[in-house]
Design an enzyme around this catalytic site. Structure first.
Site, mmCIF file in Angstrom:
data_model
loop_
_atom_site.group_PDB
_atom_site.id
_atom_site.type_symbol
_atom_site.label_atom_id
_atom_site.label_comp_id
_atom_site.label_asym_id
_atom_site.label_seq_id
_atom_site.Cartn_x
_atom_site.Cartn_y
_atom_site.Cartn_z
ATOM 1 N N SER A 122 -3.941 -2.636 -0.450
ATOM 2 C CA SER A 122 -2.866 -3.510 0.014
ATOM 3 C C SER A 122 -3.408 -4.894 0.348
ATOM 4 O O SER A 122 -4.432 -5.020 1.026
ATOM 5 C CB SER A 122 -2.206 -2.897 1.252
ATOM 6 O OG SER A 122 -1.261 -3.802 1.790
ATOM 7 N N GLN A 175 -7.747 0.625 3.817
ATOM 8 C CA GLN A 175 -8.644 0.047 4.828
ATOM 9 C C GLN A 175 -10.058 -0.178 4.295
ATOM 10 O O GLN A 175 -10.848 -0.874 4.930
ATOM 11 C CB GLN A 175 -8.715 0.955 6.066
ATOM 12 C CG GLN A 175 -7.441 1.001 6.876
ATOM 13 C CD GLN A 175 -7.078 -0.327 7.531
ATOM 14 O OE1 GLN A 175 -7.884 -1.256 7.608
ATOM 15 N NE2 GLN A 175 -5.851 -0.431 7.983
ATOM 16 N N GLY A 188 0.820 -1.206 0.000
ATOM 17 C CA GLY A 188 0.000 0.000 0.000
ATOM 18 C C GLY A 188 0.855 1.258 0.000
ATOM 19 O O GLY A 188 0.538 2.244 -0.672
ATOM 20 N N THR A 189 1.935 1.220 0.744
ATOM 21 C CA THR A 189 2.821 2.378 0.827
ATOM 22 C C THR A 189 3.399 2.722 -0.543
ATOM 23 O O THR A 189 3.452 3.887 -0.938
ATOM 24 C CB THR A 189 3.955 2.094 1.844
ATOM 25 O OG1 THR A 189 3.361 1.800 3.109
ATOM 26 C CG2 THR A 189 4.883 3.275 1.979
ATOM 27 N N CYS A 221 2.270 1.804 12.845
ATOM 28 C CA CYS A 221 3.456 2.525 12.393
ATOM 29 C C CYS A 221 3.844 3.633 13.363
ATOM 30 O O CYS A 221 4.965 4.094 13.361
ATOM 31 C CB CYS A 221 3.225 3.136 11.016
ATOM 32 S SG CYS A 221 2.503 1.963 9.881
ATOM 33 N N ASN A 264 -7.618 4.409 9.234
ATOM 34 C CA ASN A 264 -7.140 3.156 9.821
ATOM 35 C C ASN A 264 -7.282 3.121 11.341
ATOM 36 O O ASN A 264 -7.368 2.062 11.933
ATOM 37 C CB ASN A 264 -5.683 2.880 9.418
ATOM 38 C CG ASN A 264 -4.795 4.093 9.527
ATOM 39 O OD1 ASN A 264 -5.039 5.126 8.907
ATOM 40 N ND2 ASN A 264 -3.761 3.986 10.338
HETATM 41 C C1 LIG Z 1 -1.738 -0.396 6.220
HETATM 42 C C2 LIG Z 1 -2.009 0.893 5.556
HETATM 43 C C3 LIG Z 1 -1.138 1.412 4.576
HETATM 44 C C4 LIG Z 1 0.171 0.753 4.226
HETATM 45 O O1 LIG Z 1 0.016 -0.453 3.548
HETATM 46 P P1 LIG Z 1 1.287 -1.437 3.478
HETATM 47 O O2 LIG Z 1 0.891 -2.485 2.512
HETATM 48 O O3 LIG Z 1 1.506 -1.942 4.856
HETATM 49 O O4 LIG Z 1 2.419 -0.606 2.980
HETATM 50 C C5 LIG Z 1 -1.466 2.599 3.974
HETATM 51 N N1 LIG Z 1 -2.596 3.243 4.286
HETATM 52 C C6 LIG Z 1 -3.457 2.791 5.202
HETATM 53 C C7 LIG Z 1 -4.704 3.548 5.486
HETATM 54 C C8 LIG Z 1 -3.188 1.600 5.871
HETATM 55 O O5 LIG Z 1 -4.041 1.161 6.792
#
Ligand SMILES: *Cc1c(COP(=O)(O)O)cnc(C)c1O
Length: 404
Positions: A198, A178, A71-72, A323, A150
């Site tokens: 993600s 999310q 997701g990042t 995080c 989140n």
């Molecule tokens: C978990 C999350 C991310 C990051 O996703 P990853 O796959 O862990 O990099 C980004 N945005 C939100 C809202 C998240 O909950």
């Protein structure tokens, strides 16, 4: 000890069917999907199938999906593409309650000389739409706003935001990590230009993500390399994980009614039960919210202490985002909402999934009151079942930004 996992916004358990679907691609199906021969062809076909499944979950065309590592990366790719395809525009709009994948990019861009507007939220965590509208200028390259928070599960009105941006020709990206798999999403009927998701938040493994890029949107790749993903993301495709995400998307689509039925009912029952503990409140809009998440404050106790005691009792929960935890500072999300510090410090996030059971909720409801009582018995601000001091007299740790 059997654990009760209530931290599904941090990550979810890989579904056994997802793992099963992935295994052949670690064994006999090892071809490179770009290869012209037999071994590549069969893998390329599986990749196409996985792309169709993911497209079905979010209501887009398969060619609008770009696979990423997480997701990042999807968030980074969206931001950098918007800036590189519109080099004359130097303004970015986001919110005060984004995930660190966006927040820390915004801070970095500020250091590079971009102007960044962080739109605020109200006491219930709802986006200030007037401030957002006012902030849009001809210099705005990108609006990047979460779909579902989140930490609190609060949903932002992406339909409305998309319409505002489209009218003005501004690119709109949403971090929907999310939201995907928890609420119905139909991108065909939304004015969203890019969307990040993600795998590990929807029962696929960690290390796979995707970015939806609307057909016709100019796109500059974040990962420059080969022709993979139509030249939008270089690097040989992570085939097993893409296949796993495809299976997870299929399952998520089929389970949306369960997510919004059984999971929502368990979350509500847990929340109602915890609210019976005195001086307890829910943070965030309880109406316009994800079905699986609750953010609860137990006033006059420290969230980290609650988590520690819960963990001892076998319950996995979290304070805010994984995080940012590890620091004793209340989360930026609760600070932006103006949650009083006596509550912000004692907040925890409980996030459920289809893997949870009614029996687990019963057990958790049995454990919480004792944990909170034990901590309040130790708290100087709590005596004989009630707060012992006027809130106004309380100050906390001097490094805490809520009090300073
Ligand atoms: C978990 C999350 C991310 C990051 O996703 P990853 O796959 O862990 O990099 C980004 N945005 C939100 C809202 C998240 O909950």
């Amino acid at each position: 000890m059997e654990t009760i996992y209530l931290d599904n916004n941090a990550t979810t358990k890989v579904d056994p069917e997802v793992l099963e679907a992935m295994l052949p691609f670690f064994k006999e199906e090892y071809g490179n999907p770009s290869s012209m021969h037999l071994k590549g062809g069969e893998v390329a076909a599986s990749l196409r199938q996985a792309r169709l499944s993911l497209a079905a979950l979010i209501g887009c065309e398969p060619h609008e999906i770009v696979y990423t590592s997480c997701g990042t990366e999807s968030d980074n790719a969206a931001i950098w593409s918007a800036l590189r395809t519109q080099p004359d525009k130097k303004h970015l709009v986001t919110s005060k309650v984004e995930h660190s994948a966006i927040i820390n990019n915004a801070a970095f861009l500020r250091r590079l000389g971009y102007r960044v507007t962080e739109v605020g939220v109200d006491r219930l965590g709802r986006l200030d739409m007037e401030e957002l509208t006012r902030s849009l200028t001809p210099d705005t390259a990108l609006v990047t706003i979460l779909w579902a928070n989140n930490e609190t599960g609060v949903l932002f009105p992406v339909e409305e935001i998309g319409a505002l941006c489209r009218e003005r020709g501004i690119t709109f990206h949403t971090d929907a990590v999310q939201a995907v798999g928890k609420i119905p999403i139909d991108l065909k009927n939304l004015k969203i230009d890019m969307l990040a998701l993600s795998g590990h938040k929807l029962h696929a493994p960690k290390g796979i993500g995707a970015l939806y890029v609307r057909h016709g949107l100019k796109f500059a790749p974040f990962m420059i390399g080969g022709h993979q993903e139509n030249g939008r993301r270089g690097g040989t495709e992570n085939v097993p994980y893409i296949v796993g995400l495809g299976k997870a998307a299929e399952l998520a689509l089929a389970r949306l009614p369960e997510e919004n039925g059984r999971v929502r009912a368990m979350r509500d029952r847990l929340e109602e039960g915890l609210l019976r503990i005195p001086s307890t409140m829910v943070n965030g809009d309880r109406e316009f919210r994800l079905p699986n998440t609750t953010n609860i404050s137990f006033e006059y106790v420290e969230g980290e202490s609650i988590l520690f005691h819960l963990s001892h009792a076998g319950i996995c929960a979290s304070s805010g985002s994984a995080c940012t935890s590890g620091s004793l500072e209340p989360s930026h999300v609760l600070r932006a909402m103006g949650v009083p510090f006596t509550a912000a410090h004692g907040s925890i996030r409980l996030s459920l999934a289809i893997t949870n059971t009614e029996a687990e909720i019963d057990k958790a409801l049995g454990i919480f009151p004792g944990v909170i009582k034990k901590l309040r018995d130790l708290s100087p601000f709590w005596k004989d079942g009630a707060p012992a001091l006027d809130n106004a007299l309380l100050t906390c740790d001097t490094s805490c930004q809520v009090c300073n």
